[in-house]
Design an enzyme around this catalytic site. Structure first.
Site, PDB file in Angstrom:
ATOM      1  N   LYS A  10      30.433 -11.856   3.664  1.00  0.00           N
ATOM      2  CA  LYS A  10      29.951 -12.996   2.879  1.00  0.00           C
ATOM      3  C   LYS A  10      30.378 -14.328   3.474  1.00  0.00           C
ATOM      4  O   LYS A  10      29.934 -15.382   3.018  1.00  0.00           O
ATOM      5  CB  LYS A  10      30.448 -12.885   1.437  1.00  0.00           C
ATOM      6  CG  LYS A  10      29.850 -11.719   0.692  1.00  0.00           C
ATOM      7  CD  LYS A  10      30.343 -11.680  -0.732  1.00  0.00           C
ATOM      8  CE  LYS A  10      29.737 -10.490  -1.468  1.00  0.00           C
ATOM      9  NZ  LYS A  10      30.205 -10.422  -2.857  1.00  0.00           N
ATOM     10  N   CYS A  11      31.234 -14.305   4.495  1.00  0.00           N
ATOM     11  CA  CYS A  11      31.780 -15.517   5.113  1.00  0.00           C
ATOM     12  C   CYS A  11      30.982 -15.875   6.365  1.00  0.00           C
ATOM     13  O   CYS A  11      30.872 -15.070   7.294  1.00  0.00           O
ATOM     14  CB  CYS A  11      33.249 -15.287   5.463  1.00  0.00           C
ATOM     15  SG  CYS A  11      33.980 -16.604   6.464  1.00  0.00           S
ATOM     16  N   GLY A  12      30.455 -17.080   6.405  1.00  0.00           N
ATOM     17  CA  GLY A  12      29.675 -17.524   7.556  1.00  0.00           C
ATOM     18  C   GLY A  12      30.472 -17.543   8.851  1.00  0.00           C
ATOM     19  O   GLY A  12      29.974 -17.127   9.895  1.00  0.00           O
ATOM     20  N   ARG A  15      30.883 -14.000  10.019  1.00  0.00           N
ATOM     21  CA  ARG A  15      29.623 -13.478  10.581  1.00  0.00           C
ATOM     22  C   ARG A  15      29.368 -14.056  11.975  1.00  0.00           C
ATOM     23  O   ARG A  15      28.940 -13.337  12.883  1.00  0.00           O
ATOM     24  CB  ARG A  15      28.447 -13.799   9.661  1.00  0.00           C
ATOM     25  CG  ARG A  15      28.426 -12.990   8.384  1.00  0.00           C
ATOM     26  CD  ARG A  15      27.107 -13.118   7.635  1.00  0.00           C
ATOM     27  NE  ARG A  15      26.681 -14.487   7.423  1.00  0.00           N
ATOM     28  CZ  ARG A  15      26.983 -15.220   6.342  1.00  0.00           C
ATOM     29  NH1 ARG A  15      27.719 -14.708   5.375  1.00  0.00           N
ATOM     30  NH2 ARG A  15      26.538 -16.459   6.227  1.00  0.00           N
TER      31      ARG A  15
END
Length: 116
Positions: A10-12, A15
């Site tokens: 969920k963390c940019g 990712r």
């Protein structure tokens, strides 16, 4: 080379770090979703030591109960922070990446390039 990433999908930033690893030839990536499979306290201690940072440096403060738990207080110890992280992995800042060249807390994501 093998790279292990403690990842939150969920963390940019996490990712983007994972994308750098996956796009780099000759890297075998192990992805550990640390919220589902948290590292042990001993593993966290080793990762921070190898990264040259303190547990407080590895503490996630935004979107976590760190302040409510007193972990941001000046007198909060590394042991207290590690104990809290081990029992509540949302307190772990991400992404942490470990390779044979070292460990980095990859914020920003381009820091991963220093260990691949």
């Amino acid at each position: 080379m093998k790279a292990t990433i403690w990842h939150n999908p969920k963390c940019g930033t996490s990712r983007k770090t994972l994308a750098i690893l996956e796009e780099t030839p000759e890297i075998e990536v192990e992805v550990i979703e640390y919220l589902k499979n948290p590292p042990t306290r001993a593993k966290l201690e080793q990762l921070y030591r190898d990264a040259g940072i303190t547990p407080k440096d590895g503490l996630r403060v935004r979107g976590s109960p760190a302040a409510d738990l007193g972990l941001m207080d000046d007198d909060a110890t590394g042991d207290q922070i590690l104990d809290a992280m081990a029992s509540n992995p949302v307190l772990i800042e991400r992404p942490l990446v470990e390779t044979e060249k070292g460990v980095k807390l990859c914020r920003p994501q381009d820091l991963v390039r220093e260990i691949i």
